[in-house]
Design a protein around this motif. Structure first.
Motif, PDB file in Angstrom:
ATOM      1  N   VAL A  28      -8.541  -9.036  -7.060  1.00 26.99           N
ATOM      2  CA  VAL A  28      -9.963  -9.249  -6.801  1.00 26.99           C
ATOM      3  C   VAL A  28     -10.203  -9.448  -5.304  1.00 26.99           C
ATOM      4  O   VAL A  28     -11.283  -9.147  -4.788  1.00 26.99           O
ATOM      5  N   TYR A  29      -9.167  -9.923  -4.594  1.00 30.70           N
ATOM      6  CA  TYR A  29      -9.314 -10.123  -3.161  1.00 30.70           C
ATOM      7  C   TYR A  29      -9.144  -8.825  -2.369  1.00 30.70           C
ATOM      8  O   TYR A  29      -9.259  -8.822  -1.147  1.00 30.70           O
ATOM      9  N   GLY A  30      -8.889  -7.730  -3.069  1.00 33.90           N
ATOM     10  CA  GLY A  30      -9.004  -6.434  -2.447  1.00 33.90           C
ATOM     11  C   GLY A  30     -10.422  -5.911  -2.505  1.00 33.90           C
ATOM     12  O   GLY A  30     -10.754  -4.905  -1.881  1.00 33.90           O
ATOM     13  N   ARG A  31     -11.285  -6.616  -3.241  1.00 31.02           N
ATOM     14  CA  ARG A  31     -12.682  -6.222  -3.411  1.00 31.02           C
ATOM     15  C   ARG A  31     -13.638  -7.148  -2.676  1.00 31.02           C
ATOM     16  O   ARG A  31     -14.813  -6.820  -2.505  1.00 31.02           O
ATOM     17  N   GLU A  32     -13.161  -8.312  -2.292  1.00 34.68           N
ATOM     18  CA  GLU A  32     -13.990  -9.278  -1.576  1.00 34.68           C
ATOM     19  C   GLU A  32     -13.074 -10.186  -0.772  1.00 34.68           C
ATOM     20  O   GLU A  32     -11.862 -10.200  -0.981  1.00 34.68           O
ATOM     21  N   SER A  33     -13.619 -10.942   0.147  1.00 36.21           N
ATOM     22  CA  SER A  33     -12.793 -11.765   1.029  1.00 36.21           C
ATOM     23  C   SER A  33     -12.172 -12.928   0.263  1.00 36.21           C
ATOM     24  O   SER A  33     -12.683 -13.375  -0.760  1.00 36.21           O
ATOM     25  N   SER A  63      -7.194  -3.733  -0.644  1.00 33.61           N
ATOM     26  CA  SER A  63      -8.453  -3.012  -0.480  1.00 33.61           C
ATOM     27  C   SER A  63      -8.202  -1.529  -0.260  1.00 33.61           C
ATOM     28  O   SER A  63      -8.866  -0.668  -0.852  1.00 33.61           O
ATOM     29  N   ALA A  64      -7.219  -1.224   0.587  1.00 28.82           N
ATOM     30  CA  ALA A  64      -6.853   0.171   0.824  1.00 28.82           C
ATOM     31  C   ALA A  64      -6.365   0.832  -0.456  1.00 28.82           C
ATOM     32  O   ALA A  64      -6.670   2.005  -0.727  1.00 28.82           O
ATOM     33  N   TYR A 102       0.812  -1.218   0.000  1.00 34.79           N
ATOM     34  CA  TYR A 102       0.000   0.000   0.000  1.00 34.79           C
ATOM     35  C   TYR A 102       0.847   1.269   0.000  1.00 34.79           C
ATOM     36  O   TYR A 102       0.804   2.064  -0.939  1.00 34.79           O
ATOM     37  N   PHE A 103       1.646   1.470   1.050  1.00 36.36           N
ATOM     38  CA  PHE A 103       2.378   2.730   1.182  1.00 36.36           C
ATOM     39  C   PHE A 103       3.369   2.951   0.042  1.00 36.36           C
ATOM     40  O   PHE A 103       3.585   4.095  -0.382  1.00 36.36           O
ATOM     41  N   ALA A 104       3.986   1.902  -0.456  1.00 34.41           N
ATOM     42  CA  ALA A 104       4.907   2.065  -1.581  1.00 34.41           C
ATOM     43  C   ALA A 104       4.180   2.654  -2.787  1.00 34.41           C
ATOM     44  O   ALA A 104       4.675   3.573  -3.446  1.00 34.41           O
ATOM     45  N   GLY A 147      -8.057 -15.336   0.416  1.00 34.75           N
ATOM     46  CA  GLY A 147      -6.612 -15.157   0.484  1.00 34.75           C
ATOM     47  C   GLY A 147      -6.158 -14.664   1.844  1.00 34.75           C
ATOM     48  O   GLY A 147      -6.912 -14.643   2.814  1.00 34.75           O
ATOM     49  N   LYS A 148      -4.906 -14.223   1.924  1.00 34.87           N
ATOM     50  CA  LYS A 148      -4.328 -13.805   3.196  1.00 34.87           C
ATOM     51  C   LYS A 148      -4.809 -12.417   3.581  1.00 34.87           C
ATOM     52  O   LYS A 148      -4.799 -11.492   2.769  1.00 34.87           O
ATOM     53  N   ILE A 149      -5.181 -12.265   4.842  1.00 34.65           N
ATOM     54  CA  ILE A 149      -5.831 -11.049   5.288  1.00 34.65           C
ATOM     55  C   ILE A 149      -4.916  -9.826   5.207  1.00 34.65           C
ATOM     56  O   ILE A 149      -5.369  -8.718   4.915  1.00 34.65           O
ATOM     57  N   THR A 150      -3.620  -9.991   5.459  1.00 32.61           N
ATOM     58  CA  THR A 150      -2.699  -8.849   5.381  1.00 32.61           C
ATOM     59  C   THR A 150      -2.663  -8.295   3.956  1.00 32.61           C
ATOM     60  O   THR A 150      -2.743  -7.078   3.746  1.00 32.61           O
ATOM     61  N   TYR A 151      -2.537  -9.168   2.984  1.00 30.31           N
ATOM     62  CA  TYR A 151      -2.484  -8.785   1.576  1.00 30.31           C
ATOM     63  C   TYR A 151      -3.805  -8.156   1.147  1.00 30.31           C
ATOM     64  O   TYR A 151      -3.829  -7.101   0.495  1.00 30.31           O
ATOM     65  N   ASN A 152      -4.907  -8.793   1.523  1.00 30.39           N
ATOM     66  CA  ASN A 152      -6.222  -8.306   1.114  1.00 30.39           C
ATOM     67  C   ASN A 152      -6.515  -6.932   1.692  1.00 30.39           C
ATOM     68  O   ASN A 152      -7.093  -6.070   1.017  1.00 30.39           O
ATOM     69  N   ASN A 153      -6.162  -6.719   2.959  1.00 29.12           N
ATOM     70  CA  ASN A 153      -6.354  -5.406   3.584  1.00 29.12           C
ATOM     71  C   ASN A 153      -5.629  -4.328   2.809  1.00 29.12           C
ATOM     72  O   ASN A 153      -6.172  -3.253   2.529  1.00 29.12           O
ATOM     73  N   ALA A 154      -4.365  -4.608   2.463  1.00 26.59           N
ATOM     74  CA  ALA A 154      -3.551  -3.620   1.768  1.00 26.59           C
ATOM     75  C   ALA A 154      -4.095  -3.332   0.369  1.00 26.59           C
ATOM     76  O   ALA A 154      -4.141  -2.176  -0.064  1.00 26.59           O
TER      77      ALA A 154
END
Length: 251
Positions: A139-144, A155-156, A111-113, A146-153
């Motif tokens: 696509v896992y940034g749009r829905e649940s 999604s952000a 995300y920050f990069a 995969g790994k939660i750390t990756y998906n959170n980032a």
């Protein structure tokens, strides 16, 4: 289709392998002047030999390294027309089993990069009143899934894409994101899983991907090239799935 990308100055983060390398290849074929950033020098040397792109070695999880390598690209090219934020990586596991340092590492790289490079590039693009920024999400940034750390980032990053797009379009800068589904390439996790358990992966594809196969990196790269071009002049703040129907979302 002629995309009008000849001689455009392009910077791709995480561009030595997989989707990033495919983007570099497609944009090079379009005549763009491409620079690729990655951490591993060996992979950078390989893509330089293959495509003739400029390469820059850096650890993009570090703020100072991002500034150093961006400034070097700007010095070498005297400007930037297109930024593709592809750098990222998956870590951690279930939230209760993952320490906060791991969450922070995931956000820094995924995300920050991308936020940092977007801000630096937009300041330069603002001067010329034109530019295109494409963020590679998931696509896992749009829905649940995969790994939660990756998906959170991711999604952000999708959220940032829309907010930043609305902010900078008045300067002629278009910001969009591409959300790949399960993409098969030699250095990726899906290739490793396929080799480890081909029957399980066959069932995964059957159960989860309506198109009936994994996607290819060049299929993502072709969408990136379109978004980078003036053919996508009225596409602003969009998140485009490239997933063979894998996502469950209606938009």
């Amino acid at each position: 289709m002629e995309l009008g990308l000849k001689d455009k100055k392009v910077l791709i983060t995480g561009g030595s392998k997989g989707i990033g390398a495919a983007v570099a290849e497609v944009l090079t074929e379009e005549g763009a002047k491409v620079g690729v950033i990655a951490r591993g020098q060996e992979a950078l040397d390989q893509i330089k030999d293959k495509l003739g792109v400029a390469v820059y070695q850096a650890d993009l999880s570090r703020h100072s390294e991002r500034e150093r390598v961006f400034n070097q690209f700007m010095e070498d090219n005297q400007g930037i027309d297109i930024l593709v934020n592809n750098v990222g990586g998956s870590n951690g596991g279930q939230a209760l089993e993952t320490d906060m340092d791991t969450f922070n590492e995931a956000m820094e790289l995924n995300y920050f990069a991308s936020v940092h490079f977007s801000k630096m590039a937009a300041m330069a693009m603002k001067e010329q009143q034109s530019g295109s920024i494409i963020n590679i999400t998931s696509v896992y940034g749009r829905e649940s899934g995969g790994k939660i750390t990756y998906n959170n980032a991711k999604s952000a990053l999708i959220s940032f894409t829309k907010g930043f797009a609305d902010e900078v379009i008045k300067y002629g800068i278009r910001v969009n994101s591409v959300a790949p589904g399960s993409i098969l390439h030699p250095t990726g996790n899906w290739q490793r899983r396929l080799e480890e358990n081909p029957e399980q992966m066959k069932k995964f594809v059957s159960d989860n991907i309506p198109a009936g196969r994994f996607g290819r990196a060049d299929e993502v790269a072709n969408v990136v090239a379109f978004l980078a071009s003036e053919k996508a002049s009225w596409v602003v703040g969009a998140s485009i799935n490239v997933d063979g129907g894998q996502s469950y979302m209606n938009f």
